[in-house]
Motif scaffolding. Sequence first.
Motif, mmCIF file in Angstrom:
data_model
loop_
_atom_site.group_PDB
_atom_site.id
_atom_site.type_symbol
_atom_site.label_atom_id
_atom_site.label_comp_id
_atom_site.label_asym_id
_atom_site.label_seq_id
_atom_site.Cartn_x
_atom_site.Cartn_y
_atom_site.Cartn_z
ATOM 1 N N ASP A 395 -8.056 8.816 -9.024
ATOM 2 C CA ASP A 395 -8.841 9.982 -8.602
ATOM 3 C C ASP A 395 -10.204 9.623 -8.020
ATOM 4 N N TYR A 396 -10.630 8.385 -8.169
ATOM 5 C CA TYR A 396 -11.979 7.974 -7.786
ATOM 6 C C TYR A 396 -12.252 8.277 -6.308
ATOM 7 N N GLU A 397 -13.253 9.124 -6.095
ATOM 8 C CA GLU A 397 -13.688 9.495 -4.741
ATOM 9 C C GLU A 397 -12.503 9.839 -3.836
ATOM 10 N N ASN A 398 -11.661 10.737 -4.366
ATOM 11 C CA ASN A 398 -10.508 11.249 -3.604
ATOM 12 C C ASN A 398 -9.569 10.154 -3.101
ATOM 13 N N GLY A 399 -9.316 9.189 -3.999
ATOM 14 C CA GLY A 399 -8.339 8.160 -3.667
ATOM 15 C C GLY A 399 -8.871 6.969 -2.901
ATOM 16 N N LEU A 401 -10.285 4.208 -3.921
ATOM 17 C CA LEU A 401 -9.934 2.903 -4.475
ATOM 18 C C LEU A 401 -8.493 2.521 -4.132
ATOM 19 N N VAL A 402 -7.596 3.507 -4.163
ATOM 20 C CA VAL A 402 -6.211 3.235 -3.796
ATOM 21 C C VAL A 402 -6.121 2.839 -2.323
ATOM 22 N N LYS A 403 -6.876 3.532 -1.508
ATOM 23 C CA LYS A 403 -6.907 3.202 -0.079
ATOM 24 C C LYS A 403 -7.418 1.779 0.126
ATOM 25 N N LYS A 404 -8.429 1.387 -0.665
ATOM 26 C CA LYS A 404 -8.988 0.038 -0.548
ATOM 27 C C LYS A 404 -7.973 -1.007 -1.011
ATOM 28 N N LEU A 405 -7.203 -0.689 -2.077
ATOM 29 C CA LEU A 405 -6.155 -1.597 -2.534
ATOM 30 C C LEU A 405 -5.095 -1.791 -1.455
ATOM 31 N N ALA A 406 -4.748 -0.690 -0.779
ATOM 32 C CA ALA A 406 -3.770 -0.775 0.305
ATOM 33 C C ALA A 406 -4.298 -1.653 1.441
ATOM 34 N N GLU A 407 -5.587 -1.524 1.724
ATOM 35 C CA GLU A 407 -6.208 -2.336 2.771
ATOM 36 C C GLU A 407 -6.177 -3.816 2.401
ATOM 37 N N ILE A 408 -6.461 -4.112 1.142
ATOM 38 C CA ILE A 408 -6.427 -5.498 0.666
ATOM 39 C C ILE A 408 -5.005 -6.057 0.768
ATOM 40 N N MET A 409 -4.028 -5.258 0.360
ATOM 41 C CA MET A 409 -2.638 -5.725 0.356
ATOM 42 C C MET A 409 -2.075 -5.901 1.759
ATOM 43 N N SER A 410 -2.686 -5.255 2.738
ATOM 44 C CA SER A 410 -2.158 -5.330 4.104
ATOM 45 C C SER A 410 -2.434 -6.678 4.761
ATOM 46 N N LYS A 411 -3.357 -7.451 4.196
ATOM 47 C CA LYS A 411 -3.726 -8.737 4.775
ATOM 48 C C LYS A 411 -2.806 -9.846 4.268
ATOM 49 N N PRO A 412 -2.643 -10.930 5.035
ATOM 50 C CA PRO A 412 -1.744 -12.013 4.610
ATOM 51 C C PRO A 412 -2.318 -12.927 3.536
ATOM 52 N N TRP A 413 -3.646 -13.059 3.479
ATOM 53 C CA TRP A 413 -4.332 -13.885 2.487
ATOM 54 C C TRP A 413 -3.769 -15.302 2.445
ATOM 55 N N GLU A 414 -3.698 -15.921 3.606
ATOM 56 C CA GLU A 414 -3.149 -17.267 3.705
ATOM 57 C C GLU A 414 -3.912 -18.283 2.865
ATOM 58 N N ILE A 427 -1.024 -2.359 -8.922
ATOM 59 C CA ILE A 427 -0.189 -1.224 -8.515
ATOM 60 C C ILE A 427 0.855 -0.940 -9.595
ATOM 61 N N GLY A 428 1.420 -2.010 -10.150
ATOM 62 C CA GLY A 428 2.397 -1.825 -11.227
ATOM 63 C C GLY A 428 1.785 -1.139 -12.435
ATOM 64 N N CYS A 429 0.538 -1.483 -12.782
ATOM 65 C CA CYS A 429 -0.145 -0.859 -13.917
ATOM 66 C C CYS A 429 -0.402 0.622 -13.657
ATOM 67 N N LEU A 430 -0.771 0.960 -12.427
ATOM 68 C CA LEU A 430 -1.003 2.363 -12.079
ATOM 69 C C LEU A 430 0.286 3.175 -12.194
ATOM 70 N N LYS A 437 1.994 9.978 -10.235
ATOM 71 C CA LYS A 437 1.177 9.799 -9.023
ATOM 72 C C LYS A 437 1.806 8.800 -8.045
ATOM 73 N N ARG A 438 3.118 8.511 -8.240
ATOM 74 C CA ARG A 438 3.757 7.534 -7.351
ATOM 75 C C ARG A 438 3.715 7.972 -5.892
ATOM 76 N N THR A 439 3.797 9.274 -5.670
ATOM 77 C CA THR A 439 3.772 9.781 -4.290
ATOM 78 C C THR A 439 2.463 9.437 -3.597
ATOM 79 N N GLN A 440 1.350 9.525 -4.353
ATOM 80 C CA GLN A 440 0.044 9.172 -3.787
ATOM 81 C C GLN A 440 0.025 7.713 -3.344
ATOM 82 N N LEU A 441 0.638 6.844 -4.150
ATOM 83 C CA LEU A 441 0.680 5.427 -3.809
ATOM 84 C C LEU A 441 1.579 5.178 -2.595
ATOM 85 N N GLU A 442 2.710 5.897 -2.553
ATOM 86 C CA GLU A 442 3.644 5.730 -1.434
ATOM 87 C C GLU A 442 3.028 6.209 -0.126
ATOM 88 N N LYS A 443 2.139 7.196 -0.224
ATOM 89 C CA LYS A 443 1.488 7.729 0.978
ATOM 90 C C LYS A 443 0.703 6.657 1.709
#
Length: 480
Positions: A395-399, A401-414, A427-430, A437-443
Amino acid sequence: MSLDPPTYLASLQSNIRQRPIPWDGAVRAGTLTEDQLQKIRAVDKVKKEQRKQIVEADLDAYRILFVGAKGQKSVFELATKRQDVVQYILVLLRDLLAGIPALAKALFKSGDPYQHFLPLLGHSSSSDDPVPLLTSTVLVSLMASSKDESAATVDKALPMIFSYLSSLTKNSDAGLQDIGVQEYSSLLYSRVCRRQFWDQRSETVAPLIDILRSALGVNSDDVSASLWKSTTTTTAISRFEGSLSGGVGLQLLYHVLLVIWQLSFDASEVGDELNDEYDIVLLYTQLLRLSPKEKTTRLLVSTLYNLLSANPNSLLPTAVLARLPALLQNLTAKQFSDPDLQEDLDNLRVLLDEYTKTKTTFDEYVAEVNSGHLRWSPPHRNTVFWAENARKILDYENGELVKKLAEIMSKPWENDKAVLAIACNDIGCLVREVPGKRTQLEKYGLKTRVMELMGEADENIRWESLRTLGGWLKYSFDAK
């Protein structure tokens, strides 16, 4: 602030001063006038105090000599085709400006003293041509001695000289780099000049940051990942006496740190962007771990204090993640002879202590995610933390933190694959704590990304992604 001139520049100027110039022949050829020659001879090869008295007694005449006047050409206009004369006069003028501040102010009486000098910066693109370099020393001395902030300086000359000096800092020759950096330092004498320096940061600041990264041996494509990874990797800490890794000498390192310290006087204006664009807090924390001398330590600590005290809300969380508090605790045990360093060190430690006293584990997690880089800090494996904070995270600031996690996961991190394993864990813990709230994560595409990561070569990523997807499917089946 007075700095010793770089060896290369001092040697070049000395050689030019010793060159014999056929002055009488130059007068006959129209390279300069007899009156101009008399003015030059009066101050050439005489004692500094005598030279100062002569110039101050006839400031208008020396102003006209170097920048001209209505109906009177300057010596630079007349001597344009005689490079030996131009070089000699540039060195002479630089010497006069360095010892006679009144001359610098007098040159501005003509309105714009730069018109004959700025074209000389582009005299040649060859680093072997001394004219642009000598011209830059004249311009820097003129600006620094006069402390001028007129439109002619700030809007016209300063951007051009910054661009030229940038070419020196990008040069592979450490001597030229040091000249550029020292001349930067001389020009950052006011907020207006520092603002222009910052506005041109892709030219000015970025090459200096590259030098500091080279000193740490960070040359990978993903600099941020390499720096963050080093906060969690136990490595031998080397103390360097002659040079740092990357071939960065101590003198160049010190001068670069000096320029960034001067820029930090405006920390409230530039601090956040400096950190967003260059990871300055993390970079400086790592440099502080390896600081080879007390004078470099002083600049690192003072700059960090300026940045953090001016931007506590945004930069203190990053400093904690970079493990600066623990580093400061180690430094406190050392005995420093510099009282200013000791004072800044104490102030910085108090600032961080006060911050950490009031922050919760949730605050630390938020700061870590917002930093754009994850590490195996305590919250990630703490079941109590997730039970208490999973819904707050969603719920933090209307999602955000989740958006930031998605941004982090989108990178390859070679360069730091652990980040992807940690993100899958989170993500598994959430999903486990708030399955509804799985739908929010899938979004945000997180389920799809977790499935993609099951094909990663890294065993830890495969395991964490499989575990996360298993929980996701479990709750999907339970819902049916």
